[in-house]
Scaffold this motif. Structure first.
Motif, PDB file in Angstrom:
ATOM      1  N   PHE A 155       0.841  -1.350  -0.001  1.00 21.91           N
ATOM      2  CA  PHE A 155      -0.094   0.099   0.164  1.00 21.91           C
ATOM      3  C   PHE A 155       0.812   1.340  -0.103  1.00 21.91           C
ATOM      4  CE2 PHE A 155      -2.648   3.106   2.765  1.00 21.91           C
ATOM      5  CZ  PHE A 155      -3.432   3.306   1.999  1.00 21.91           C
ATOM      6  N   GLY A 183      -6.666   9.938   4.706  1.00 24.68           N
ATOM      7  CA  GLY A 183      -6.908   9.572   3.041  1.00 24.68           C
ATOM      8  C   GLY A 183      -6.957   8.183   2.901  1.00 24.68           C
ATOM      9  N   GLY A 184      -7.115   7.878   1.566  1.00 25.78           N
ATOM     10  CA  GLY A 184      -7.199   6.372   1.155  1.00 25.78           C
ATOM     11  C   GLY A 184      -8.542   6.170   0.960  1.00 25.78           C
ATOM     12  N   GLU A 185      -9.593   6.629   1.758  1.00 23.14           N
ATOM     13  CA  GLU A 185     -10.864   6.344   1.524  1.00 23.14           C
ATOM     14  C   GLU A 185     -11.729   7.479   1.675  1.00 23.14           C
ATOM     15  OE1 GLU A 185     -12.013   3.700   4.474  1.00 23.14           O
ATOM     16  OE2 GLU A 185     -11.721   5.138   6.258  1.00 23.14           O
ATOM     17  N   PRO A 186     -13.199   7.511   1.069  1.00 23.53           N
ATOM     18  CA  PRO A 186     -13.994   8.845   1.420  1.00 23.53           C
ATOM     19  C   PRO A 186     -13.987   9.238   3.059  1.00 23.53           C
ATOM     20  CG  PRO A 186     -14.799   7.266  -0.264  1.00 23.53           C
ATOM     21  CD  PRO A 186     -13.575   6.620   0.339  1.00 23.53           C
ATOM     22  N   ASP A 235      -7.887  15.729   4.799  1.00 16.85           N
ATOM     23  CA  ASP A 235      -8.416  14.448   3.776  1.00 16.85           C
ATOM     24  C   ASP A 235      -7.662  14.541   2.682  1.00 16.85           C
ATOM     25  OD1 ASP A 235      -9.508  12.379   2.572  1.00 16.85           O
ATOM     26  OD2 ASP A 235     -11.594  13.620   1.993  1.00 16.85           O
ATOM     27  N   ASN A 236      -6.867  13.741   2.323  1.00 19.60           N
ATOM     28  CA  ASN A 236      -5.926  13.901   1.367  1.00 19.60           C
ATOM     29  C   ASN A 236      -6.043  12.673   0.215  1.00 19.60           C
ATOM     30  OD1 ASN A 236      -4.587  15.937   2.495  1.00 19.60           O
ATOM     31  ND2 ASN A 236      -4.356  14.613   3.965  1.00 19.60           N
ATOM     32  N   GLY A 250      -4.960  10.515  -3.513  1.00 24.51           N
ATOM     33  CA  GLY A 250      -4.218   9.948  -4.295  1.00 24.51           C
ATOM     34  C   GLY A 250      -4.625   8.534  -4.841  1.00 24.51           C
ATOM     35  N   LEU A 251      -3.714   8.048  -5.982  1.00 24.39           N
ATOM     36  CA  LEU A 251      -3.813   6.470  -6.093  1.00 24.39           C
ATOM     37  C   LEU A 251      -2.698   6.176  -6.707  1.00 24.39           C
ATOM     38  CD1 LEU A 251      -5.804   6.625  -9.508  1.00 24.39           C
ATOM     39  CD2 LEU A 251      -5.144   8.823  -8.246  1.00 24.39           C
ATOM     40  N   THR A 252      -2.314   4.611  -6.390  1.00 19.69           N
ATOM     41  CA  THR A 252      -1.239   4.089  -6.620  1.00 19.69           C
ATOM     42  C   THR A 252      -0.769   4.227  -8.045  1.00 19.69           C
ATOM     43  OG1 THR A 252      -2.050   2.362  -5.332  1.00 19.69           O
ATOM     44  CG2 THR A 252       0.016   1.726  -6.554  1.00 19.69           C
ATOM     45  N   ASP A 286     -12.861   8.166 -10.244  1.00 16.37           N
ATOM     46  CA  ASP A 286     -13.191   8.874  -9.227  1.00 16.37           C
ATOM     47  C   ASP A 286     -14.165  10.009  -9.936  1.00 16.37           C
ATOM     48  OD1 ASP A 286     -12.291   7.324  -6.951  1.00 16.37           O
ATOM     49  OD2 ASP A 286     -10.409   8.270  -7.410  1.00 16.37           O
ATOM     50  N   VAL A 323     -13.612  13.350  -3.209  1.00 14.39           N
ATOM     51  CA  VAL A 323     -14.235  12.168  -3.822  1.00 14.39           C
ATOM     52  C   VAL A 323     -15.132  11.360  -2.871  1.00 14.39           C
ATOM     53  CG1 VAL A 323     -13.869   9.974  -4.739  1.00 14.39           C
ATOM     54  CG2 VAL A 323     -12.450  11.946  -5.600  1.00 14.39           C
ATOM     55  N   ARG A 380     -17.341   6.779  -6.860  1.00 17.82           N
ATOM     56  CA  ARG A 380     -16.713   6.310  -8.165  1.00 17.82           C
ATOM     57  C   ARG A 380     -17.943   5.929  -9.148  1.00 17.82           C
ATOM     58  NH1 ARG A 380     -11.579   4.636  -7.901  1.00 17.82           N
ATOM     59  NH2 ARG A 380     -12.156   2.690  -9.219  1.00 17.82           N
ATOM     60  N   LYS A 433      -8.436   0.663   4.881  1.00 21.61           N
ATOM     61  CA  LYS A 433      -9.774   1.211   4.392  1.00 21.61           C
ATOM     62  C   LYS A 433     -10.976   0.122   4.528  1.00 21.61           C
ATOM     63  CE  LYS A 433      -7.124   2.514   0.212  1.00 21.61           C
ATOM     64  NZ  LYS A 433      -7.236   2.879  -1.084  1.00 21.61           N
TER      65      LYS A 433
HETATM   66  O1  DLL Z   1      -5.225   4.925  -1.378  1.00 19.50           O
HETATM   67  C1  DLL Z   1      -3.460   6.426  -1.864  1.00 19.50           C
HETATM   68  C2  DLL Z   1      -3.348   7.063  -0.641  1.00 19.50           C
HETATM   69  C3  DLL Z   1      -2.931   6.487   0.720  1.00 19.50           C
HETATM   70  C4  DLL Z   1      -4.272   8.198  -0.584  1.00 19.50           C
HETATM   71  C5  DLL Z   1      -3.204   7.119   1.781  1.00 19.50           C
HETATM   72  C6  DLL Z   1      -4.219   9.038   0.517  1.00 19.50           C
HETATM   73  C7  DLL Z   1      -3.774   8.330   1.495  1.00 19.50           C
HETATM   74  P1  DLL Z   1      -5.160   3.354  -3.783  1.00 19.50           P
HETATM   75  O2  DLL Z   1      -5.015   2.113  -2.733  1.00 19.50           O
HETATM   76  O3  DLL Z   1      -4.572   2.868  -5.091  1.00 19.50           O
HETATM   77  O4  DLL Z   1      -4.173   4.368  -3.456  1.00 19.50           O
HETATM   78  O5  DLL Z   1      -6.457   3.481  -3.885  1.00 19.50           O
HETATM   79  C8  DLL Z   1      -6.896   4.672  -4.662  1.00 19.50           C
HETATM   80  O6  DLL Z   1      -8.729   5.446  -3.156  1.00 19.50           O
HETATM   81  O7  DLL Z   1      -8.842   6.178  -6.801  1.00 19.50           O
HETATM   82  C9  DLL Z   1      -9.914   6.560  -4.603  1.00 19.50           C
HETATM   83  O8  DLL Z   1     -11.025   5.977  -5.098  1.00 19.50           O
HETATM   84  C10 DLL Z   1      -9.620   6.239  -3.218  1.00 19.50           C
HETATM   85  N1  DLL Z   1      -9.340   7.385  -2.510  1.00 19.50           N
HETATM   86  C11 DLL Z   1      -7.900   7.565  -1.991  1.00 19.50           C
HETATM   87  N2  DLL Z   1      -7.953   8.663  -1.237  1.00 19.50           N
HETATM   88  C12 DLL Z   1      -9.205   9.221  -1.058  1.00 19.50           C
HETATM   89  C13 DLL Z   1      -9.799  10.213  -0.420  1.00 19.50           C
HETATM   90  C14 DLL Z   1      -4.510   5.128  -2.267  1.00 19.50           C
HETATM   91  N3  DLL Z   1      -9.195  10.990   0.318  1.00 19.50           N
HETATM   92  C15 DLL Z   1      -8.299   4.886  -4.740  1.00 19.50           C
HETATM   93  N4  DLL Z   1     -11.028  10.111  -0.418  1.00 19.50           N
HETATM   94  C16 DLL Z   1      -8.814   6.342  -5.356  1.00 19.50           C
HETATM   95  C17 DLL Z   1     -11.830   9.517  -1.385  1.00 19.50           C
HETATM   96  C18 DLL Z   1      -9.926   8.059  -2.009  1.00 19.50           C
HETATM   97  N5  DLL Z   1     -11.266   8.583  -2.001  1.00 19.50           N
END
Ligand code: DLL
Length: 444
Positions: free
Chosen positions: A148, A220-223, A242-243, A245-247, A312, A333, A336, A433
């Motif tokens: 992650f 972050g990582g989820e809504p 709330d921050n 991003g995506l991998t 998103d 966000v 989705r 998440k």
């Molecule tokens: O979740 C990256 C991340 C890690 C962002 C920690 C912030 C903090 P993935 O696991 O690839 O990466 O999931 C990405 O999670 O397309 C959104 O749908 C959702 N997501 C990530 N942050 C948010 C947020 C990380 N702050 C997918 N609000 C994205 C809403 C989020 N959705």
């Protein structure tokens, strides 16, 4: 109560790029886009072939709007080229891998070289400063340190800012509580659902959050629905941002919330070109309207994805923010395009259910939606957890409350759910998440 710092006095990590006049941001983006497109074309056979098929050459990218001539990239491309097919540098230049699992098939693999990691850490340091974090803070990490991107991504960004990082990792809530107390942690990094869980466990153990050293939550990582954020802020006496991003395009750090505009997030526009498109047609939506966010990283050397379809849904505004930043802001966000449920031919977004539940007194932010078709008809069961101080002492009152929630959901969703009331603590907590929806009609 929590104390929101005066945002006009907070430092801005990269003032040059975060407060640049918009025409300069666009010039910089064009310059970087041209370079990035050539980088992908020259080094990644998949892009080379795709551009050739579409009859487009990097030299034809003369304005930012020309990005529309380029192909989209989505998860299926990354899966088809698994694991390293879209990498643009030799593997011995790669110094880190991360991946994201998704629900089906192979994981998505992201690679980084030194340059990519540097850019990433800068993006993280920016969002930390948006929340008022400085080098004197002690950061307690509750994201996982595995594949992650959350754990390592934020870790190195916070170190770059000069903070003391406590790499506790996910889970083991009791130990987290002990560390906050013993090490005087001031910032918690977690998913909002895990932060709420930590808050509850602390309360059960007699922690007085108003006296804790903790002052900021970086989530972050989820809504993070507004009601959830408000609840954590008031119960833990901290300020939370709330921050997002995506991998596929980097990880956390794509956009972050500042303290002046609390339901939006500033996009790191010098590193990411954004578009908002109609999810069905892929065409741009009118300015400021909601659609699917499409991102092109402008500084990624190992994995230079072009026009990544995030799925998103958001809208983006470009007017200046009271915090002094000029970068565009995206609405947080909440949904989705691939999480919409179709229940007996009616479209239902889980975020709508979440909003209805948040408007009902006595209901906690923890809930679960299960959809099945066991009887040949779609059935949606919404399990709703009661707040600890919600006392219902008769069957009659239980049935009345259930009916009240069912009617509220039905009038908004136009679908009648089965509502189940669950005692406080009865919905399983997640360390990372939270999965709110289980759709048994589709393979999980
Ligand atoms: O979740 C990256 C991340 C890690 C962002 C920690 C912030 C903090 P993935 O696991 O690839 O990466 O999931 C990405 O999670 O397309 C959104 O749908 C959702 N997501 C990530 N942050 C948010 C947020 C990380 N702050 C997918 N609000 C994205 C809403 C989020 N959705």
């Amino acid at each position: 109560m929590m104390n929101i710092p005066d945002f006009s006095k907070l430092p801005i990590y990269d003032r040059t790029h975060e407060t640049m006049p918009r025409e300069n941001i666009r010039e910089l983006q064009l310059d970087k886009l041209q370079h990035q497109v050539a980088w992908a074309y020259d080094r990644v056979p998949w892009y080379h072939k795709k551009f050739d098929e579409m009859n487009v050459k990097p030299s034809q990218i003369r304005t930012l709007d020309d990005v529309r001539r380029l192909p989209f990239t989505d998860k299926s491309v990354l899966r088809d080229t698994y694991p390293f097919g879209l990498f643009a540098v030799p593997l011995d230049e790669v110094v880190r891998l991360h991946s994201s699992s998704g629900t089906t098939g192979k994981p998505i693999v992201a690679g980084y070289n030194r340059h990519d990691l540097d850019v990433w850490s800068d993006c993280i340091a920016r969002l930390a400063q948006m929340a008022g974090v400085t080098s004197t803070d002690r950061i307690q990490m509750a994201f996982g340190y595995g594949m992650f991107t959350g754990g390592f991504g934020l870790h190195y960004g916070m170190e770059k800012l000069g903070c003391m990082v406590i790499p506790a990792g996910s889970g083991n809530t009791e130990r987290h509580l002990m560390m906050i107390r013993d090490y005087g942690s001031t910032v918690l990094i977690a998913t909002p659902s895990y932060a709420l869980h930590m808050c509850e466990v602390g309360e059960q153990e007699g922690v007085d959050w108003s006296k804790s050293t903790l002052r900021v939550g970086l989530f972050g990582g989820e809504p993070c629905p507004p009601a959830l954020k408000r609840e954590i802020e008031s119960r833990m006496h901290i300020v939370c941002t709330d921050n997002y991003g995506l991998t596929e395009v980097m990880g956390p750090g794509v956009s972050g919330e500042c303290l002046a505009s609390r339901d939006m997030q500033h996009i790191a526009e010098d590193h990411f070109l954004w578009e908002v498109v109609d999810p069905q047609t892929g065409e741009p939506v009118p300015d400021g309207e909601e659609g699917e966010l499409v991102l092109t990283p402008l500084d990624k050397q190992v994995l230079p994805v072009i026009r990544y379809r995030t799925h998103d849904l958001t809208h983006v505004i470009t007017d200046p923010c009271a915090c002094g930043r000029t970068t565009a802001r995206m609405q947080k966000v909440r949904k989705r395009c691939d999480d919409m449920l179709i229940i007996r031919a009616t479209n239902v977004f889980p975020s709508t259910i979440e909003d209805v539940l948040a408007s009902i007194d006595g209901v906690s932010p923890f809930y679960r939606i299960v959809v099945d078709n066991d009887t040949g008809m779609d059935r949606m069961t919404v399990s709703v957890e009661l707040e600890p101080d919600m006392r219902i002492d008769s069957f009659e009152r239980i049935n009345e409350f259930k009916k009240f929630i069912t009617d509220k959901l039905r009038s908004t969703l136009l679908v009648t759910p089965v509502v189940k009331l669950v005692e406080p603590g009865g919905i399983e907590r997640s360390m990372g998440k939270t999965k709110h929806v289980i759709d048994k009609r589709v393979a999980q």
